[in-house]
Design an enzyme around this catalytic site. Structure first.
Site, PDB file in Angstrom:
ATOM      1  CD  GLU A 101       6.029  10.028  -5.522  1.00 36.12           C
ATOM      2  OE1 GLU A 101       5.716  10.205  -6.710  1.00 36.12           O
ATOM      3  OE2 GLU A 101       6.722   9.072  -5.125  1.00 36.12           O
ATOM      4  CG  ASP A 102       2.301   9.468  -7.771  1.00 35.85           C
ATOM      5  OD1 ASP A 102       3.092   9.328  -6.818  1.00 35.85           O
ATOM      6  OD2 ASP A 102       2.091   8.568  -8.605  1.00 35.85           O
ATOM      7  CG  ASP A 105       0.878   3.394   0.216  1.00 37.61           C
ATOM      8  OD1 ASP A 105       0.040   3.533   1.108  1.00 37.61           O
ATOM      9  OD2 ASP A 105       1.034   2.309  -0.380  1.00 37.61           O
ATOM     10  CG  PHE A 154      -4.833   0.930  -5.701  1.00 35.76           C
ATOM     11  CD1 PHE A 154      -3.535   0.868  -5.235  1.00 35.76           C
ATOM     12  CD2 PHE A 154      -5.042   1.042  -7.065  1.00 35.76           C
ATOM     13  CE1 PHE A 154      -2.457   0.905  -6.111  1.00 35.76           C
ATOM     14  CE2 PHE A 154      -3.973   1.084  -7.955  1.00 35.76           C
ATOM     15  CZ  PHE A 154      -2.673   1.019  -7.464  1.00 35.76           C
ATOM     16  NE  ARG A 167       1.160   5.697 -16.048  1.00 37.85           N
ATOM     17  CZ  ARG A 167       1.759   5.442 -14.881  1.00 37.85           C
ATOM     18  NH1 ARG A 167       1.633   6.276 -13.880  1.00 37.85           N
ATOM     19  NH2 ARG A 167       2.487   4.354 -14.724  1.00 37.85           N
TER      20      ARG A 167
HETATM   21  P1  5GP Z   1       5.387   4.231  -0.984  1.00 41.48           P
HETATM   22  O1  5GP Z   1       6.816   3.954  -1.236  1.00 41.48           O
HETATM   23  O2  5GP Z   1       5.116   5.527  -0.266  1.00 41.48           O
HETATM   24  O3  5GP Z   1       4.696   3.063  -0.328  1.00 41.48           O
HETATM   25  O4  5GP Z   1       4.672   4.265  -2.390  1.00 41.48           O
HETATM   26  C1  5GP Z   1       4.717   5.332  -3.226  1.00 41.48           C
HETATM   27  C2  5GP Z   1       4.368   4.882  -4.626  1.00 41.48           C
HETATM   28  O5  5GP Z   1       3.439   3.795  -4.600  1.00 41.48           O
HETATM   29  C3  5GP Z   1       3.685   5.985  -5.382  1.00 41.48           C
HETATM   30  O6  5GP Z   1       4.598   6.796  -6.053  1.00 41.48           O
HETATM   31  C4  5GP Z   1       2.799   5.190  -6.328  1.00 41.48           C
HETATM   32  O7  5GP Z   1       3.535   4.839  -7.474  1.00 41.48           O
HETATM   33  C5  5GP Z   1       2.456   3.932  -5.581  1.00 41.48           C
HETATM   34  N1  5GP Z   1       1.132   4.014  -4.931  1.00 41.48           N
HETATM   35  C6  5GP Z   1       0.850   4.055  -3.616  1.00 41.48           C
HETATM   36  N2  5GP Z   1      -0.473   4.121  -3.390  1.00 41.48           N
HETATM   37  C7  5GP Z   1      -1.048   4.119  -4.611  1.00 41.48           C
HETATM   38  C8  5GP Z   1      -2.421   4.195  -5.051  1.00 41.48           C
HETATM   39  O8  5GP Z   1      -3.390   4.279  -4.297  1.00 41.48           O
HETATM   40  N3  5GP Z   1      -2.608   4.181  -6.401  1.00 41.48           N
HETATM   41  C9  5GP Z   1      -1.587   4.089  -7.302  1.00 41.48           C
HETATM   42  N4  5GP Z   1      -1.905   4.091  -8.585  1.00 41.48           N
HETATM   43  N5  5GP Z   1      -0.291   4.017  -6.917  1.00 41.48           N
HETATM   44  C10 5GP Z   1      -0.030   4.040  -5.585  1.00 41.48           C
END
Ligand code: 5GP
Length: 178
Positions: A101-102, A105, A154, A167
């Site tokens: 995963e990237d 959050d 962010f 990206r």
């Molecule tokens: P979660 O479900 O953990 O809240 O969110 C995960 C997804 O939210 C990540 O795969 C990504 O797509 C998006 N995301 C969360 N934080 C960021 C951020 O700081 N920048 C970007 N571009 N996407 C984020």
């Protein structure tokens, strides 16, 4: 890089630092999965750069598959709703799966994916993320390998976007509105 009107980028993690950390993760994963049938599962689209680099730093005959789930869309807030847009092409039964995963959050997305892959009969499921916003976690997810812990900003670049932009940045950057 040129920015869209009203946006400012500030480097948080330089490309060179990312390269070094990805190499370390690859070496660790190579040691941990020696003699095991490893399958990397990249979560699209954000992980496409990370998984491409990571896979080439792992010295094992691995397989790669992808899943796509709904993300923030045009907003920067998590909806908490996870929807599968593209499911796996191959069976994970009997495989040792590493979900790539990237960024983690709230943890909602990975929590769902983790359960989904485990239910498909994988021998083991572990998680590898490039970035971890620990302070934002709402559900506990087991992160086995992580590149960097970052503050609640962010970020874009190295696969991550804002409305599909940035990206292709080599660095991970904080994005702010001017
Ligand atoms: P979660 O479900 O953990 O809240 O969110 C995960 C997804 O939210 C990540 O795969 C990504 O797509 C998006 N995301 C969360 N934080 C960021 C951020 O700081 N920048 C970007 N571009 N996407 C984020």
């Amino acid at each position: 890089m040129r920015t869209a009107a009203g946006e400012r980028l500030e480097v948080m993690i330089e490309a060179q630092q990312i390269r070094g950390r990805v190499e370390q993760l690859g070496e660790q994963i190579t040691r941990d999965y020696e003699d095991k049938e490893l399958m990397l599962i990249g979560i699209l689209k954000g992980s496409f750069v990370f998984i491409a680099d990571l896979a080439r730093c792992i010295d094992l005959p691995l397989a790669v598959d992808f899943m796509a789930v709904s993300s923030y869309g045009m907003s920067t807030q998590s909806s908490g709703v996870v929807r599968i847009i593209k499911d796996l092409d191959h069976s994970v039964e009997g495989k040792h799966v590493l979900v790539v995963e990237d960024i983690v959050d709230t943890g909602l997305t990975l929590n769902y994916i983790y359960g989904h892959v485990r239910a498909r009969g994988a021998m083991s499921v572990k998680i590898c993320t490039l970035l971890d916003k620990v302070s934002r976690r709402q559900v506990a997810v087991p992160v086995h390998y992580k590149g960097f812990e970052i503050p609640d900003d962010f970020v874009v670049g190295y696969g991550l976007d804002v409305e599909e932009r940035y990206r292709n940045l080599g660095d991970v950057c904080r994005v702010t509105r001017t």
